[in-house]
Scaffold this motif. Structure first.
Motif, PDB file in Angstrom:
ATOM      1  N   ARG A 126       0.800  -1.079   0.148  1.00 12.18           N
ATOM      2  CA  ARG A 126       0.078   0.068   0.047  1.00 12.18           C
ATOM      3  C   ARG A 126       0.876   1.279  -0.018  1.00 12.18           C
ATOM      4  NH1 ARG A 126      -3.783  -2.576   4.434  1.00 12.18           N
ATOM      5  NH2 ARG A 126      -5.311  -3.642   2.935  1.00 12.18           N
ATOM      6  N   GLU A 127       0.336   2.404  -0.290  1.00  9.95           N
ATOM      7  CA  GLU A 127       1.123   3.785  -0.303  1.00  9.95           C
ATOM      8  C   GLU A 127       1.679   3.970   1.040  1.00  9.95           C
ATOM      9  OE1 GLU A 127      -0.538   8.367  -0.750  1.00  9.95           O
ATOM     10  OE2 GLU A 127      -1.385   6.721  -1.954  1.00  9.95           O
ATOM     11  N   VAL A 138       6.446   2.461  -1.880  1.00  9.69           N
ATOM     12  CA  VAL A 138       5.428   2.818  -2.805  1.00  9.69           C
ATOM     13  C   VAL A 138       5.049   4.541  -2.522  1.00  9.69           C
ATOM     14  CG1 VAL A 138       3.056   2.294  -3.135  1.00  9.69           C
ATOM     15  CG2 VAL A 138       4.647   0.478  -2.807  1.00  9.69           C
ATOM     16  N   SER A 167       2.730   6.308  -4.495  1.00  7.45           N
ATOM     17  CA  SER A 167       1.508   6.724  -4.439  1.00  7.45           C
ATOM     18  C   SER A 167       1.006   5.518  -5.552  1.00  7.45           C
ATOM     19  CB  SER A 167       1.148   8.083  -5.192  1.00  7.45           C
ATOM     20  OG  SER A 167       1.620   8.109  -6.383  1.00  7.45           O
ATOM     21  N   CYS A 168      -0.451   5.284  -5.384  1.00  2.00           N
ATOM     22  CA  CYS A 168      -1.032   4.156  -6.366  1.00  2.00           C
ATOM     23  C   CYS A 168      -2.033   5.027  -6.765  1.00  2.00           C
ATOM     24  CB  CYS A 168      -1.411   2.948  -5.545  1.00  2.00           C
ATOM     25  SG  CYS A 168       0.029   2.072  -4.984  1.00  2.00           S
ATOM     26  N   ASP A 169      -2.676   4.926  -8.124  1.00  2.00           N
ATOM     27  CA  ASP A 169      -3.958   5.164  -8.519  1.00  2.00           C
ATOM     28  C   ASP A 169      -4.078   4.418  -9.865  1.00  2.00           C
ATOM     29  OD1 ASP A 169      -2.312   6.417 -10.817  1.00  2.00           O
ATOM     30  OD2 ASP A 169      -2.571   8.306  -9.943  1.00  2.00           O
ATOM     31  N   VAL A 192       1.632   3.080 -10.492  1.00  2.64           N
ATOM     32  CA  VAL A 192       2.229   3.272  -9.381  1.00  2.64           C
ATOM     33  C   VAL A 192       3.444   3.795  -9.538  1.00  2.64           C
ATOM     34  CG1 VAL A 192       3.807   1.889  -8.142  1.00  2.64           C
ATOM     35  CG2 VAL A 192       1.688   1.161  -7.692  1.00  2.64           C
ATOM     36  N   ARG A 193       3.759   4.702  -8.304  1.00  2.00           N
ATOM     37  CA  ARG A 193       4.803   5.710  -8.347  1.00  2.00           C
ATOM     38  C   ARG A 193       5.771   5.176  -7.075  1.00  2.00           C
ATOM     39  NH1 ARG A 193       5.209  10.383 -10.957  1.00  2.00           N
ATOM     40  NH2 ARG A 193       6.775  11.031  -9.363  1.00  2.00           N
ATOM     41  N   ILE A 194       6.956   4.579  -7.630  1.00  2.00           N
ATOM     42  CA  ILE A 194       7.674   4.223  -6.254  1.00  2.00           C
ATOM     43  C   ILE A 194       9.081   5.069  -6.370  1.00  2.00           C
ATOM     44  CG2 ILE A 194       6.999   1.627  -6.672  1.00  2.00           C
ATOM     45  CD1 ILE A 194       9.762   1.420  -8.325  1.00  2.00           C
TER      46      ILE A 194
END
Length: 100
Positions: free
Chosen positions: A7-8, A22, A24-26, A30-32
């Protein structure tokens, strides 16, 4: 391949001091974030593939005839006679060039 659900804000630690977070997620993806020692090289997969392809292309033998289309002279292949060492002038040759 190890597949993990995160999760974020969650992170993954990899041996060698590498931490993946992680960010952000949308629905777009995903941005890592990756924290690693400066000695560790990190490349996106597609960039690593492009570098490998370019290295293979650069190492391949090429035909230099395309240089002629640019107006550049194309060096002829070396012949055994052209590769031999130059001959030093003899004493007789220097005597004939002197004036009396």
């Amino acid at each position: 391949m190890l597949i993990l659900g995160r999760r974020e804000g969650d992170s993954i630690i990899i041996d060698g001091g590498i931490r993946i977070v992680v960010v952000s997620c949308d629905r777009g993806g995903v941005r890592i974030g990756i924290e690693a020692p400066s000695t560790v090289k990190i490349l996106r997969g597609e960039i690593a593939q492009q570098v490998a392809q370019e290295n293979q292309r650069a190492a391949a033998p090429t035909d230099a005839s395309w240089l002629a289309t640019l107006g550049a002279p194309v060096a002829p292949a070396a012949t055994p006679a052209a590769v031999s060492a130059p001959v030093a002038p003899s004493a007789d040759a220097s005597a004939s060039t002197e004036t009396a």
